[in-house]
Motif scaffolding. Structure first.
Motif, PDB file in Angstrom:
ATOM      1  N   ARG A   2       0.885  -1.191   0.101  1.00 19.10           N
ATOM      2  CA  ARG A   2       0.067  -0.139  -0.084  1.00 19.10           C
ATOM      3  C   ARG A   2       0.739   1.483  -0.131  1.00 19.10           C
ATOM      4  O   ARG A   2       2.084   1.296   0.465  1.00 19.10           O
ATOM      5  N   HIS A   3       0.445   2.442  -0.587  1.00 16.48           N
ATOM      6  CA  HIS A   3       1.104   3.443  -0.603  1.00 16.48           C
ATOM      7  C   HIS A   3       0.329   4.890  -0.016  1.00 16.48           C
ATOM      8  O   HIS A   3      -0.879   4.880  -0.423  1.00 16.48           O
ATOM      9  N   ILE A   4       1.014   5.578   0.373  1.00 13.20           N
ATOM     10  CA  ILE A   4       0.533   6.881   0.404  1.00 13.20           C
ATOM     11  C   ILE A   4       1.532   8.141  -0.017  1.00 13.20           C
ATOM     12  O   ILE A   4       2.579   8.029   0.193  1.00 13.20           O
ATOM     13  N   LEU A   5       0.858   9.129  -0.562  1.00 12.05           N
ATOM     14  CA  LEU A   5       1.614  10.211  -1.020  1.00 12.05           C
ATOM     15  C   LEU A   5       1.751  11.296   0.151  1.00 12.05           C
ATOM     16  O   LEU A   5       1.016  11.722   0.912  1.00 12.05           O
ATOM     17  N   VAL A   6       2.974  11.731   0.167  1.00  6.12           N
ATOM     18  CA  VAL A   6       3.362  12.664   1.262  1.00  6.12           C
ATOM     19  C   VAL A   6       4.027  14.087   0.848  1.00  6.12           C
ATOM     20  O   VAL A   6       5.107  13.845   0.177  1.00  6.12           O
ATOM     21  N   PHE A   7       3.521  14.892   1.235  1.00  7.02           N
ATOM     22  CA  PHE A   7       3.973  16.256   0.685  1.00  7.02           C
ATOM     23  C   PHE A   7       4.806  16.797   1.935  1.00  7.02           C
ATOM     24  O   PHE A   7       4.430  17.095   2.953  1.00  7.02           O
ATOM     25  N   ALA A   8       6.137  16.606   2.092  1.00  9.10           N
ATOM     26  CA  ALA A   8       7.132  16.556   3.121  1.00  9.10           C
ATOM     27  C   ALA A   8       8.112  17.848   3.191  1.00  9.10           C
ATOM     28  O   ALA A   8       9.056  17.902   2.924  1.00  9.10           O
ATOM     29  N   LYS A   9       7.243  18.869   3.451  1.00  7.99           N
ATOM     30  CA  LYS A   9       8.042  20.075   3.782  1.00  7.99           C
ATOM     31  C   LYS A   9       8.712  20.450   5.068  1.00  7.99           C
ATOM     32  O   LYS A   9       8.604  21.332   5.691  1.00  7.99           O
ATOM     33  N   ALA A  76      -0.318  15.886   4.186  1.00 11.18           N
ATOM     34  CA  ALA A  76       0.442  17.246   3.890  1.00 11.18           C
ATOM     35  C   ALA A  76       0.353  17.935   5.385  1.00 11.18           C
ATOM     36  O   ALA A  76      -0.954  18.347   5.853  1.00 11.18           O
ATOM     37  N   ARG A  77       1.491  18.179   5.985  1.00  9.90           N
ATOM     38  CA  ARG A  77       1.406  19.140   7.368  1.00  9.90           C
ATOM     39  C   ARG A  77       1.819  20.511   7.391  1.00  9.90           C
ATOM     40  O   ARG A  77       1.397  21.088   8.392  1.00  9.90           O
ATOM     41  N   ALA A  78       2.403  20.946   6.257  1.00  9.50           N
ATOM     42  CA  ALA A  78       2.925  22.168   6.058  1.00  9.50           C
ATOM     43  C   ALA A  78       1.691  22.982   5.596  1.00  9.50           C
ATOM     44  O   ALA A  78       1.008  22.812   4.698  1.00  9.50           O
ATOM     45  N   GLU A  79       1.680  24.346   5.887  1.00  4.93           N
ATOM     46  CA  GLU A  79       0.659  25.386   5.633  1.00  4.93           C
ATOM     47  C   GLU A  79       0.816  25.380   4.064  1.00  4.93           C
ATOM     48  O   GLU A  79      -0.445  25.441   3.473  1.00  4.93           O
ATOM     49  N   ALA A  80       1.869  25.528   3.398  1.00  2.00           N
ATOM     50  CA  ALA A  80       1.838  25.647   1.968  1.00  2.00           C
ATOM     51  C   ALA A  80       1.398  24.690   1.178  1.00  2.00           C
ATOM     52  O   ALA A  80       1.141  24.749   0.004  1.00  2.00           O
ATOM     53  N   ASP A  81       1.336  23.387   1.845  1.00  7.21           N
ATOM     54  CA  ASP A  81       0.809  22.245   1.124  1.00  7.21           C
ATOM     55  C   ASP A  81      -0.805  21.800   1.435  1.00  7.21           C
ATOM     56  O   ASP A  81      -1.336  20.985   0.836  1.00  7.21           O
ATOM     57  N   ILE A  82      -1.509  22.534   2.348  1.00  5.07           N
ATOM     58  CA  ILE A  82      -2.618  22.146   2.666  1.00  5.07           C
ATOM     59  C   ILE A  82      -3.445  22.224   1.297  1.00  5.07           C
ATOM     60  O   ILE A  82      -4.416  21.040   1.309  1.00  5.07           O
TER      61      ILE A  82
END
Length: 406
Positions: A2-9, A76-82
């Protein structure tokens, strides 16, 4: 698999997604800024980008990877990625926060439009369409006012306009894009941080700021300290946060960071809320104070994994963020300089030899610390102690206007 896409800033040391997901059968597919790529380099699927916040190849690559790996969630945990993450979920038909919700937690005008008829007081506000909007608002409400971008975090770009001279200086500066204007609210600022999982608030706690969110502008530190349950403001702040979440299109899985003022006449007034963990060292403080890793638990909730939160056992702890000064950093303190024993976690974001231009925003810092103590008073004293220790053991050299060191 299984996979999850992560925006990691965020650097790997702060968000080790593979470690958090170990044993779950879920593999993260990571998109990250170029400067953080090395930390994630041991992971099988990492894509790095220059100018990460504004590079639209991030979105193109994210869509391609999400389809290629048939991801089951986007994190996505960063404001720029929300917002970019919300739009991707919507495009793919995935569960989680979609665009309308993301905008309500990111755009301060949309946010207040949702809350204006709710139970929590909000300051008078208006979206700035032009200079005439500002002039009309000041004529109606008087000084002081606050003008700030609708979608920045960490007080970035916020201006307090106290009189006609401040207004003229603001209007003479370059146009800043979409902004809002609101009446200035005096008082002490507090924040409430927590976690929503399965559509329910599963953790919530209020904190007070030592100094304030604009301290970075004076190159001064800002700190965070949990309120005790016996504090008379505890229940008021928790109830206000719950009321705000109920009025907004809150996603079923999210961390949140809300800010409120308590005015000199004891009114509780809403400032803003974000659908993410708090910046600075807040996550580390929560981890040490309550034994809860908000980022990890939020990731689990997004993936549909069972929470690992037990009954919180409170231990007094606080967070400290020290901004850079103006100049060339010649020396950083280390444990060999007699670092106070109360320090439980340290994060340095700069290096000797770098040139800095003072604080940029409240969530960005040169040095961050989590400290503990036997009582809240101990922790407050330890925060001051560490700030003084850092100042006494760091060294700066002025930088000439041409860029060379003096």
């Amino acid at each position: 698999m299984r996979h999850i896409l992560v925006f990691a800033k965020t650097p790997y040391t702060k968000t080790p997604y593979d470690q958090w997901l170990a044993g779950t059968g879920i593999v993260p597919v990571v998109l990250t800024p170029r400067e953080y790529a090395q930390g994630y380099g041991h992971l099988p699927y990492v894509h790095a980008f220059d100018a990460y916040d504004t590079n639209q190849l991030v979105e193109k690559t994210a869509l391609r990877l999400a389809r290629e790996f048939d991801v089951e969630a986007v994190f996505a945990r960063a404001e720029a990625d929300i917002v970019r993450a919300a739009r991707l979920r919507e495009s793919l038909g995935l569960k989680g926060q979609h665009t309308a919700s993301a905008l309500a937690f990111r755009d301060k005008v949309v946010m207040k439009d949702h809350l204006v008829r709710g139970s929590v007081e909000i300051p008078a506000y208006r979206q700035v369409e032009s200079a005439y909007t500002i002039l009309d608002f000041v004529a109606e409400h008087g000084y002081p006012v606050v003008i700030k971008p609708v979608s920045e975090s960490g007080s970035l770009g916020a201006a307090i306009v106290r009189d006609e001279a401040d207004l003229d200086a603001y209007l003479a500066s370059p146009w800043r894009g979409t902004s809002e204007i609101e009446v200035f609210v005096p008082g002490q600022m507090y924040h409430v941080d927590g976690l929503v999982a399965g559509g329910e608030v599963v953790f919530v706690h209020p904190f007070r700021y030592l100094h304030d969110c604009l301290s970075f502008r004076d190159d001064d530190w800002v700190a965070n300290l949990p309120l005790t349950r016996s504090d008379p403001l505890y229940d008021r702040l928790v109830e206000a946060a719950r009321a705000v979440l109920a009025e907004l299109p809150t996603p079923p899985a999210t961390a949140f960071h809300a800010e409120f003022w308590i005015t000199p006449d004891d009114r509780l007034v809403f400032c803003e809320i974000a659908s993410r963990t708090g910046g600075g060292m807040i996550s580390g403080m929560v981890r040490h104070a309550f034994g809860i890793d908000l980022d990890k638990e939020w990731l689990y909730a997004e993936c549909g994994l069972p929470a690992t939160i037990g009954a919180p056992v409170y231990r007094p702890a606080g967070a400290l963020c020290i901004p850079p000064r103006h100049g060339l950093l010649e020396r950083l303190p280390s444990a060999a300089d007699g670092q106070p024993e109360c320090v439980r976690e340290e994060m340095l974001t700069g290096a000797v030899g770098q040139v800095f231009h003072g604080g940029v925003k409240s969530g960005l810092f040169l040095a961050g610390y989590v400290v503990d103590g036997d009582t809240e008073d101990d922790v407050a004293a330890h925060l001051e102690q560490v700030a003084v220790w850092f100042s006494d053991n760091s060294r700066w050299r002025p930088v000439l206007s041409g860029g060379g060191a003096a």
